[in-house]
Design an enzyme around this catalytic site. Sequence first.
Site, PDB file in Angstrom:
ATOM      1  N   HIS A 340       0.857  -1.194   0.000  1.00  6.45           N
ATOM      2  CA  HIS A 340       0.000   0.000   0.000  1.00  6.45           C
ATOM      3  C   HIS A 340       0.893   1.244   0.000  1.00  6.45           C
ATOM      4  CE1 HIS A 340      -3.798   2.098   0.310  1.00  6.45           C
ATOM      5  NE2 HIS A 340      -3.093   3.006   0.954  1.00  6.45           N
ATOM      6  N   ALA A 341       0.682   2.128  -0.952  1.00  2.46           N
ATOM      7  CA  ALA A 341       1.585   3.264  -1.164  1.00  2.46           C
ATOM      8  C   ALA A 341       1.658   4.179   0.057  1.00  2.46           C
ATOM      9  CB  ALA A 341       1.118   4.061  -2.373  1.00  2.46           C
ATOM     10  N   HIS A 370       0.283  11.929  -5.726  1.00  3.49           N
ATOM     11  CA  HIS A 370      -0.242  11.953  -4.361  1.00  3.49           C
ATOM     12  C   HIS A 370       0.884  11.749  -3.343  1.00  3.49           C
ATOM     13  CE1 HIS A 370      -3.252  11.093  -1.162  1.00  3.49           C
ATOM     14  NE2 HIS A 370      -2.287  10.296  -0.722  1.00  3.49           N
ATOM     15  N   GLU A 371       1.659  10.710  -3.547  1.00  4.72           N
ATOM     16  CA  GLU A 371       2.726  10.397  -2.578  1.00  4.72           C
ATOM     17  C   GLU A 371       3.792  11.491  -2.544  1.00  4.72           C
ATOM     18  OE1 GLU A 371       2.231   8.274  -0.411  1.00  4.72           O
ATOM     19  OE2 GLU A 371       0.543   7.331  -1.413  1.00  4.72           O
ATOM     20  N   HIS A 374       2.979  14.355  -0.356  1.00  2.03           N
ATOM     21  CA  HIS A 374       3.322  14.148   1.063  1.00  2.03           C
ATOM     22  C   HIS A 374       4.784  14.526   1.309  1.00  2.03           C
ATOM     23  CE1 HIS A 374      -0.381  12.246   2.288  1.00  2.03           C
ATOM     24  NE2 HIS A 374      -0.237  11.181   1.523  1.00  2.03           N
ATOM     25  N   GLU A 398      -3.323  14.871   2.719  1.00  3.21           N
ATOM     26  CA  GLU A 398      -3.827  14.024   1.632  1.00  3.21           C
ATOM     27  C   GLU A 398      -4.211  14.835   0.403  1.00  3.21           C
ATOM     28  OE1 GLU A 398      -3.303  11.002   1.850  1.00  3.21           O
ATOM     29  OE2 GLU A 398      -2.879  10.924   3.997  1.00  3.21           O
ATOM     30  N   HIS A 499      -6.530   0.576   5.427  1.00  3.06           N
ATOM     31  CA  HIS A 499      -6.499   1.521   6.558  1.00  3.06           C
ATOM     32  C   HIS A 499      -7.171   0.975   7.810  1.00  3.06           C
ATOM     33  CE1 HIS A 499      -5.756   3.649   2.873  1.00  3.06           C
ATOM     34  NE2 HIS A 499      -5.211   4.634   3.545  1.00  3.06           N
ATOM     35  N   TYR A 509      -9.109  11.570   4.019  1.00  2.00           N
ATOM     36  CA  TYR A 509      -9.245  11.464   2.559  1.00  2.00           C
ATOM     37  C   TYR A 509     -10.540  12.113   2.083  1.00  2.00           C
ATOM     38  CZ  TYR A 509      -5.545   8.061   3.214  1.00  2.00           C
ATOM     39  OH  TYR A 509      -4.364   7.451   3.566  1.00  2.00           O
TER      40      TYR A 509
HETATM   41  O1  X8Z Z   1      -4.097   5.427   1.026  1.00  2.00           O
HETATM   42  C1  X8Z Z   1      -4.038   6.248   0.142  1.00  2.00           C
HETATM   43  C2  X8Z Z   1      -2.679   6.705  -0.371  1.00  2.00           C
HETATM   44  C3  X8Z Z   1      -1.647   6.692   0.684  1.00  2.00           C
HETATM   45  S1  X8Z Z   1      -1.871   7.925   1.866  1.00  2.00           S
HETATM   46  C4  X8Z Z   1      -2.238   5.794  -1.476  1.00  2.00           C
HETATM   47  N1  X8Z Z   1      -5.165   6.718  -0.434  1.00  2.00           N
HETATM   48  C5  X8Z Z   1      -6.481   6.279  -0.004  1.00  2.00           C
HETATM   49  C6  X8Z Z   1      -6.718   4.826  -0.340  1.00  2.00           C
HETATM   50  O2  X8Z Z   1      -5.957   4.273  -1.134  1.00  2.00           O
HETATM   51  O3  X8Z Z   1      -7.677   4.251   0.160  1.00  2.00           O
HETATM   52  C7  X8Z Z   1      -5.243   7.713  -1.490  1.00  2.00           C
HETATM   53  C8  X8Z Z   1      -6.689   7.767  -1.864  1.00  2.00           C
HETATM   54  C9  X8Z Z   1      -7.448   7.165  -0.733  1.00  2.00           C
HETATM   55 ZN    ZN Z   2      -1.739   9.889   1.221  1.00  2.00          ZN
END
Ligand code: X8Z
Ligand code: ZN
Length: 600
Positions: A340-341, A370-371, A374, A398, A499, A509
Amino acid sequence: MKSLLLAAAAASVLAFAVPAAAQAPQPTPAEAKAFIDRAEAELKEADAFASRAAWVRANFITEDTGWLDTKASAEQKALVTRLAKEAARFNGVAVDPVTARKLMLLKLYMTLPAPDRPGAPAELAGLSTKLNSIYSTGKFTWRGKTLTLNDAEDVLRTSRDPAELKAVWEGWHSVAPVMKADYPRLVELANEGSRGLGFKDTGALWRAGYDMSPDEFTAEADRLWTQVEPFYRNLHCYVRARLNEKYGSAVQPRTGPIRADLLGNMWAQEWGNIYDVVEPKGFSAGVNLEKLLVAKGYDPVKMVKTGEGFYSSLGFAPLPQTFWERSLIVRPRDREVVCHASAWNLDGQDDIRIKMCTKVTAEDFQTVHHELGHNYYQRAYKGQSVLFQGSANGGFHEATGDFAALSAATPTYLQQIGLLDTAPAADQDIPFLLRMALDKIAFLPFGLLVDKWRWQVFSGEVTPDTYNDAWWKLRLKYQGLVPPAERPADAFDPGAKYHVAASATYERYFMARIYQFQFQRAACAQAGWKGPLHRCSIYGQKAVGEKFNRMLELGQSQPWPQTLSVFTGEARTDASAVTDYFRPLNVWLTQQNRGERCGW
Ligand code: X8Z
Ligand code: ZN
C-alpha cells in the site's frame, strides 16, 4: 467553531479564579515551556528509532522485523503516554499559545494511544503490527494460482466478466476473517489509552484533530456530505444504467444498489477503471492515459520522475539523491513488503522517500503525484519543531498531491510533457469530467463511511458480532452498494481495506477530496485563469508554487483555518469548489438520467 486552543485558554482563566491557598503549588508557564522542549527532544529520538524500524518491516516483512517494529512502536507509545500524563500537570496554567497548542497536539500524537500500565503498549503495538502484516501478505487461490492483492486488483481493473469479478472480490475478502480475532482487543486497548488522555474513545481522539470538538467535526463532515450528495446520486444513477446495459438485469438491475465488484476497484472507492463501460456516446474517443503511458515506454521510475517534474515546475527543489537510493518504487519479487503506497520522512529533515508497488496505470500516475505531495509537504515543514511537523489537519496532507494531480490530469499538461500528441478535441469536456468524477465524486461516500464505521466501533455502538452488518449498512446507505452475494457468517470485510487493518485514519481522505478543489480554485485564480476550472493547469506557475509552499511550511503550527486562508483566502472547508469544478457534468448527468429511477 470552538477551537481546542480557545478551550484551553478559557480553562486557565477559571483556574486563576480559585483562591491560591486551596491549590497545590501551580507549575509556572516557564516550566510548561521547558517541559515541552524536553518532550520534543524525547519524541524526536523515539521517532527516529520507531520510523526506521517501521520502514525496515514495511520493506521486508518477517517475524523478526515485526518484532523489532513492535518493540520500537511500543517504546514510542509508552513514551507518549508518559509525556501526555506529565503534561496534565499544566492543565489550567496560563501558558503561551504555542505551548498550549503543543500540549494539545501531544495528546493527539498517537493514532492508537496505549494505556498507562505495564505490558499494554507492547500488546497494542503487537496487535497493530500483526494486523498490518496479515493484510500486506494476504493471498488467496484462484484457478489454481496464488493471488496477491496486486494481482486481484489487476483482475478487478481489467476483467469485464461478472463471475470472475465476483470470485476475485470474494477471494481477497477471504484474507480478513482471521483479523477478527484481534481487532476487538485492539479497539479495547486503544480506547483505554484514549480515555486516559481525556477523550471519550479513540474515534473522538481522531476527530479532535480538526481544531474543533469531536462532535463539531462529525457535524462538519455531515454538512460537507450534504453539499455533494446530490451529485454522487446523479453519478450513481448514470453508472448503474450503463452497468445494466453492459451486464443485463440478472447481474446489475436498473434500479436499487450497485454490485460492489463491478466498479473496477476492490473497494469500489474510485471507479475510473471502468470508464470504458460508462463512456458517453456521441463524443470523440477520450484520453486513455494508461495506453499513452505504455505507448511512450513509461516505467515506474519514469512515472516518479515525471511527478517530480511537475513539482519542479512550481519551483519546488528537486528530490534529494537519497530519495532515489532509498525509495521502494517497484514490488520486489523475492520478499514480502507493504505494497500500500506511502510517503515517509525518516529524519524530520531531508530523508524523504516513497514506498509503492508502482504499476504503469492511470491510477498509479495519480498515486505518484499523491505520494510526492506528502514528501514535498514534509520537507516544507521541516523547519518546524517536532510537534508542529504535520499538516494543518489530516486532510491537508492528503490533498496536497491530489491538488498537483488535478493539473497533471489535464490534456493540456499531458500534451506539454509529450504524452499526448494532439490537442484534445473541443468537445472533450464531458468525457474528461466524467473520468475525473468517477474517481473524485465516487470516492466521497467511501471516504466518509470508513471512519463512520470506526467511530461506531470505538464508541461501542457497533460490537464484534455486528461489525460486518454495520459495515454493509453504511456501504448501502452512503455508496448505494451491495456485495456480489450474501457474505459468510465469519466475514470481516472492513479488514479487507488497508487503513482498517493498519489503523490509519480515513476521514482525512474525505476532507482532502474537498480541500484539493479549494486549493485548485485558489491557485487558478492566482494564475489569472479565466476558463472553466477543470481545464486549468498550474504547471510552471512558480508564483503559485511559492505561495502554496508558504502554506505548507506552516505545518500544524496554528489552527488550520488560518493556514488555509494563507493560500486560499478562505477559512472554511467548502465543497462548492467541487461543484464548481464539475458543474457542466452535473447538468449533463441530470439530462442523461431523465426517465431513470435514481436512488436505491
Ligand atoms: O491510502 C491512500 C494513499 C496513501 S496515503 C495511497 N489513499 C487512499 C486509499 O488508497 O484508500 C489515497 C486515496 C485514498
Ligand atoms: Zn496519502
